[in-house]
Every structure is written in C-alpha cells, then in structure tokens.
Design a protein around this motif. Structure first.
Motif, PDB file in Angstrom:
ATOM      1  N   ARG A 103     -61.219  21.799  37.594  1.00  0.00           N
ATOM      2  CA  ARG A 103     -61.836  21.121  36.450  1.00  0.00           C
ATOM      3  C   ARG A 103     -62.649  22.093  35.590  1.00  0.00           C
ATOM      4  NH1 ARG A 103     -62.886  16.848  40.327  1.00  0.00           N
ATOM      5  NH2 ARG A 103     -65.020  17.615  40.580  1.00  0.00           N
ATOM      6  N   GLN A 104     -63.250  23.095  36.231  1.00  0.00           N
ATOM      7  CA  GLN A 104     -64.053  24.058  35.484  1.00  0.00           C
ATOM      8  C   GLN A 104     -63.190  25.009  34.640  1.00  0.00           C
ATOM      9  OE1 GLN A 104     -67.396  22.642  35.872  1.00  0.00           O
ATOM     10  NE2 GLN A 104     -67.857  24.809  35.684  1.00  0.00           N
ATOM     11  N   THR A 105     -62.007  25.341  35.154  1.00  0.00           N
ATOM     12  CA  THR A 105     -61.200  26.373  34.500  1.00  0.00           C
ATOM     13  C   THR A 105     -60.106  25.840  33.590  1.00  0.00           C
ATOM     14  OG1 THR A 105     -59.730  26.485  36.441  1.00  0.00           O
ATOM     15  CG2 THR A 105     -61.585  28.021  36.365  1.00  0.00           C
ATOM     16  N   ILE A 106     -59.714  24.574  33.724  1.00  0.00           N
ATOM     17  CA  ILE A 106     -58.583  24.069  32.951  1.00  0.00           C
ATOM     18  C   ILE A 106     -58.794  24.164  31.432  1.00  0.00           C
ATOM     19  CG2 ILE A 106     -59.297  21.632  33.007  1.00  0.00           C
ATOM     20  CD1 ILE A 106     -55.688  22.978  33.291  1.00  0.00           C
ATOM     21  N   PRO A 107     -60.027  23.926  30.893  1.00  0.00           N
ATOM     22  CA  PRO A 107     -60.190  24.091  29.442  1.00  0.00           C
ATOM     23  C   PRO A 107     -59.938  25.522  28.983  1.00  0.00           C
ATOM     24  CG  PRO A 107     -62.000  22.827  30.357  1.00  0.00           C
ATOM     25  CD  PRO A 107     -61.262  23.417  31.514  1.00  0.00           C
ATOM     26  N   GLN A 108     -60.463  26.500  29.734  1.00  0.00           N
ATOM     27  CA  GLN A 108     -60.249  27.904  29.372  1.00  0.00           C
ATOM     28  C   GLN A 108     -58.777  28.278  29.486  1.00  0.00           C
ATOM     29  OE1 GLN A 108     -63.310  30.633  31.218  1.00  0.00           O
ATOM     30  NE2 GLN A 108     -63.882  28.743  32.263  1.00  0.00           N
ATOM     31  N   PHE A 109     -58.129  27.755  30.536  1.00  0.00           N
ATOM     32  CA  PHE A 109     -56.715  28.056  30.738  1.00  0.00           C
ATOM     33  C   PHE A 109     -55.875  27.507  29.594  1.00  0.00           C
ATOM     34  CE2 PHE A 109     -52.524  26.825  32.353  1.00  0.00           C
ATOM     35  CZ  PHE A 109     -52.063  28.050  32.814  1.00  0.00           C
ATOM     36  N   LEU A 110     -56.111  26.274  29.182  1.00  0.00           N
ATOM     37  CA  LEU A 110     -55.347  25.678  28.084  1.00  0.00           C
ATOM     38  C   LEU A 110     -55.573  26.441  26.785  1.00  0.00           C
ATOM     39  CD1 LEU A 110     -55.841  21.852  28.771  1.00  0.00           C
ATOM     40  CD2 LEU A 110     -53.732  23.168  29.005  1.00  0.00           C
ATOM     41  N   THR A 111     -56.821  26.803  26.518  1.00  0.00           N
ATOM     42  CA  THR A 111     -57.136  27.553  25.296  1.00  0.00           C
ATOM     43  C   THR A 111     -56.427  28.902  25.287  1.00  0.00           C
ATOM     44  OG1 THR A 111     -59.303  26.479  25.163  1.00  0.00           O
ATOM     45  CG2 THR A 111     -58.999  28.498  23.895  1.00  0.00           C
ATOM     46  N   LEU A 112     -56.390  29.559  26.443  1.00  0.00           N
ATOM     47  CA  LEU A 112     -55.709  30.845  26.553  1.00  0.00           C
ATOM     48  C   LEU A 112     -54.217  30.692  26.300  1.00  0.00           C
ATOM     49  CD1 LEU A 112     -55.662  33.862  27.233  1.00  0.00           C
ATOM     50  CD2 LEU A 112     -55.531  33.239  29.663  1.00  0.00           C
ATOM     51  N   GLN A 113     -53.605  29.626  26.819  1.00  0.00           N
ATOM     52  CA  GLN A 113     -52.168  29.429  26.634  1.00  0.00           C
ATOM     53  C   GLN A 113     -51.817  29.135  25.177  1.00  0.00           C
ATOM     54  OE1 GLN A 113     -50.575  30.553  29.284  1.00  0.00           O
ATOM     55  NE2 GLN A 113     -52.708  30.601  30.002  1.00  0.00           N
ATOM     56  N   VAL A 114     -52.717  28.453  24.468  1.00  0.00           N
ATOM     57  CA  VAL A 114     -52.521  28.242  23.032  1.00  0.00           C
ATOM     58  C   VAL A 114     -52.525  29.588  22.308  1.00  0.00           C
ATOM     59  CG1 VAL A 114     -53.573  27.305  20.934  1.00  0.00           C
ATOM     60  CG2 VAL A 114     -53.430  25.891  22.986  1.00  0.00           C
ATOM     61  N   SER A 115     -53.464  30.453  22.687  1.00  0.00           N
ATOM     62  CA  SER A 115     -53.532  31.792  22.084  1.00  0.00           C
ATOM     63  C   SER A 115     -52.269  32.588  22.371  1.00  0.00           C
ATOM     64  CB  SER A 115     -54.750  32.548  22.617  1.00  0.00           C
ATOM     65  OG  SER A 115     -55.948  31.893  22.268  1.00  0.00           O
ATOM     66  N   MET A 116     -51.729  32.445  23.580  1.00  0.00           N
ATOM     67  CA  MET A 116     -50.512  33.175  23.935  1.00  0.00           C
ATOM     68  C   MET A 116     -49.325  32.680  23.108  1.00  0.00           C
ATOM     69  SD  MET A 116     -51.846  35.283  25.896  1.00  0.00           S
ATOM     70  CE  MET A 116     -50.301  36.196  25.914  1.00  0.00           C
ATOM     71  N   LEU A 117     -49.246  31.380  22.863  1.00  0.00           N
ATOM     72  CA  LEU A 117     -48.194  30.846  21.997  1.00  0.00           C
ATOM     73  C   LEU A 117     -48.290  31.457  20.609  1.00  0.00           C
ATOM     74  CD1 LEU A 117     -45.950  28.892  21.112  1.00  0.00           C
ATOM     75  CD2 LEU A 117     -47.706  27.130  20.832  1.00  0.00           C
ATOM     76  N   GLN A 118     -49.499  31.545  20.084  1.00  0.00           N
ATOM     77  CA  GLN A 118     -49.685  32.120  18.751  1.00  0.00           C
ATOM     78  C   GLN A 118     -49.353  33.611  18.724  1.00  0.00           C
ATOM     79  OE1 GLN A 118     -53.746  31.002  18.110  1.00  0.00           O
ATOM     80  NE2 GLN A 118     -53.254  28.901  17.523  1.00  0.00           N
ATOM     81  N   LEU A 119     -49.603  34.299  19.834  1.00  0.00           N
ATOM     82  CA  LEU A 119     -49.306  35.737  19.895  1.00  0.00           C
ATOM     83  C   LEU A 119     -47.805  36.030  19.920  1.00  0.00           C
ATOM     84  CD1 LEU A 119     -52.007  37.125  22.374  1.00  0.00           C
ATOM     85  CD2 LEU A 119     -51.911  37.395  19.889  1.00  0.00           C
ATOM     86  N   THR A 120     -46.980  35.020  20.234  1.00  0.00           N
ATOM     87  CA  THR A 120     -45.527  35.254  20.234  1.00  0.00           C
ATOM     88  C   THR A 120     -45.024  35.623  18.845  1.00  0.00           C
ATOM     89  OG1 THR A 120     -45.024  32.891  19.888  1.00  0.00           O
ATOM     90  CG2 THR A 120     -45.126  33.688  22.174  1.00  0.00           C
ATOM     91  N   LEU A 121     -45.806  35.312  17.815  1.00  0.00           N
ATOM     92  CA  LEU A 121     -45.405  35.684  16.455  1.00  0.00           C
ATOM     93  C   LEU A 121     -45.250  37.197  16.307  1.00  0.00           C
ATOM     94  CD1 LEU A 121     -47.723  33.354  14.314  1.00  0.00           C
ATOM     95  CD2 LEU A 121     -45.322  33.012  14.854  1.00  0.00           C
ATOM     96  N   PHE A 122     -46.055  37.960  17.048  1.00  0.00           N
ATOM     97  CA  PHE A 122     -45.980  39.418  16.958  1.00  0.00           C
ATOM     98  C   PHE A 122     -44.654  39.953  17.485  1.00  0.00           C
ATOM     99  CE2 PHE A 122     -50.673  38.984  16.927  1.00  0.00           C
ATOM    100  CZ  PHE A 122     -50.940  39.704  15.772  1.00  0.00           C
ATOM    101  N   ALA A 123     -43.971  39.182  18.322  1.00  0.00           N
ATOM    102  CA  ALA A 123     -42.683  39.627  18.868  1.00  0.00           C
ATOM    103  C   ALA A 123     -41.658  39.843  17.769  1.00  0.00           C
ATOM    104  CB  ALA A 123     -42.167  38.612  19.887  1.00  0.00           C
ATOM    105  N   SER A 124     -41.837  39.156  16.646  1.00  0.00           N
ATOM    106  CA  SER A 124     -40.899  39.319  15.530  1.00  0.00           C
ATOM    107  C   SER A 124     -40.903  40.752  14.991  1.00  0.00           C
ATOM    108  CB  SER A 124     -41.252  38.354  14.399  1.00  0.00           C
ATOM    109  OG  SER A 124     -42.525  38.672  13.842  1.00  0.00           O
TER     110      SER A 124
END
Length: 221
Positions: free
Chosen positions: A143-164
């Motif tokens: 419960r303590q870490t799930i918010p940070q984990f979700l936020t990090l995964q959103v950032s990782m999705l956005q970072l996929t743009l650099f793969a282009s």
C-alpha cells in the motif's frame, strides 16, 4: 482532414505503431516489477554491498539523460563490441534498466523505513517470520509503494517516445511519418496526446487515490 479521418485512413500504420509501443511497455513494466522488486529486496538485505551499488547506479542513471543513454547503447557501444542489435531491443534494455533501478529504489526505501515495532508486535502475537512478512510487512509495504510504482510506470510509458529517435517504429515515429506525408500536425499530435492522456490520466488518478487512502507516515504512533 479531421482527426478521425486521419486515424481511419492510416489505421494500419497507427495500429502497428501502437502495438510496438505497447510491446515495449510490456517488457519495461514486467522487467521492472520482477527484477526491480528482487533487486530492491536484495539491496535491503545486503546494505554494505548491493545497497551501495544500487545507490551508485541510481545516481548515474539519474544524471544521464535518457536520450544520451539510448544513443550510447545503440551506436558507440555496439561499435565497440562489433555487434548490430535491433533498435527495439536497445530501447527495451535501456528503459527496462531505468525502470528496474527505479522500482528497486522504491522497494529498498520502503523496506529500510519499515518500523521494527510492527514486526515486534507480530512476534508478541505469536507469528513466525514468514507470517509476519506475509500478514504484516507485505500488505503495508504494498500500500505504501503502489502510488510511487504507478507514477513511475506512467513515466516509463512517456519515455518510450525517445525510442523513435533510434528508429523504433513506435507510435510517435509513425505519427511523425504520417505528418511528413500529409502535414496535419494539429490533428495528428492532438490524436497522439489524446491517446497518452487516455492511458496516463487513469493511472495517475489511481496513484493519487492510493496515496490519499492508504499511505501514511509509518513512524506515527
């Protein structure tokens, strides 16, 4: 040409780019969840060796722009090693590495900050080490870490743009290619923005809900 007409006309190309983006995300998210949790737990137990290694690696990655890391892994490193690796694999490796270290840092910090009195209370109630972990530590840490984990995964999705930028045919690169043909930047990039908002906004709201409902300062009495 409207946004919907563009999507319909170039649906095959956009679908192909979407599948590449989702495939890249799946690899990044899965590796972060699996290896990041294991790395973080091991770093917590081996503070003098693995813990310091995680700290150093975290600082190095935080100090290196994602684009520089991608280009270095895809061009200089492959030239040094004398190999040619698909851009998709390079992007998946680089972004997975960032995600693994990020998740490991979250897990290790949560384990380091977990109050010992909770475990002591479990022992007083007659619980063994396995029961203390499964019934006390794991639920609270989750419960303590799930918010940070979700936020990090959103950032990782956005970072996929650099793969282009290393020629991965993900959604952003496909959108750029379509725009180079018909030059409708407002419609194309609006559609792209709507796609990312549709995925990222619910995840961010979910993280916010978890944070407000479950997380608190464990040191509070």
């Amino acid at each position: 040409m409207s946004v919907w007409n563009i999507i319909y006309t170039y649906k095959e190309g956009l679908l192909s780019g979407l599948l590449v983006t989702l495939g890249l995300c799946l690899i990044i998210w899965a590796s972060g969840l699996l290896f990041g949790v294991l790395f973080g737990a091991f770093a917590h137990r081996q503070k003098k060796s693995t813990g310091w290694f995680l700290k150093i690696l975290s600082f190095l990655l935080a100090s290196t722009p994602v684009l520089v890391l991608l280009f270095w892994l895809h061009y200089p490193l492959q030239s040094i090693l004398g190999v040619v690796i698909m851009p998709f694999i390079t992007a998946a490796f680089a972004l997975s590495l960032i995600n693994i270290v990020g998740v490991a840092q979250i897990v290790r910090d949560a384990l380091d900050d977990f109050p010992e009195q909770y475990a002591i209370a479990g022992k007083v109630c007659g619980l063994n080490e396995k029961e203390i972990f499964s019934k006390i530590k794991l639920p609270i840490i989750f419960r303590q870490t799930i918010p940070q984990f979700l936020t990090l995964q959103v950032s990782m999705l956005q970072l996929t743009l650099f793969a282009s930028l290393i020629s991965v045919q993900e959604l952003f690169r496909v959108a750029q290619q379509i725009n180079s043909i018909i030059y409708k930047p407002i419609e194309i990039y609006t559609a792209l923005a709507v796609f990312f908002i549709a995925i990222c906004l619910p995840l961010n709201l979910l993280a916010y809900w978890f944070k407000n409902k479950y997380t608190r300062n464990l040191s509070e009495k």
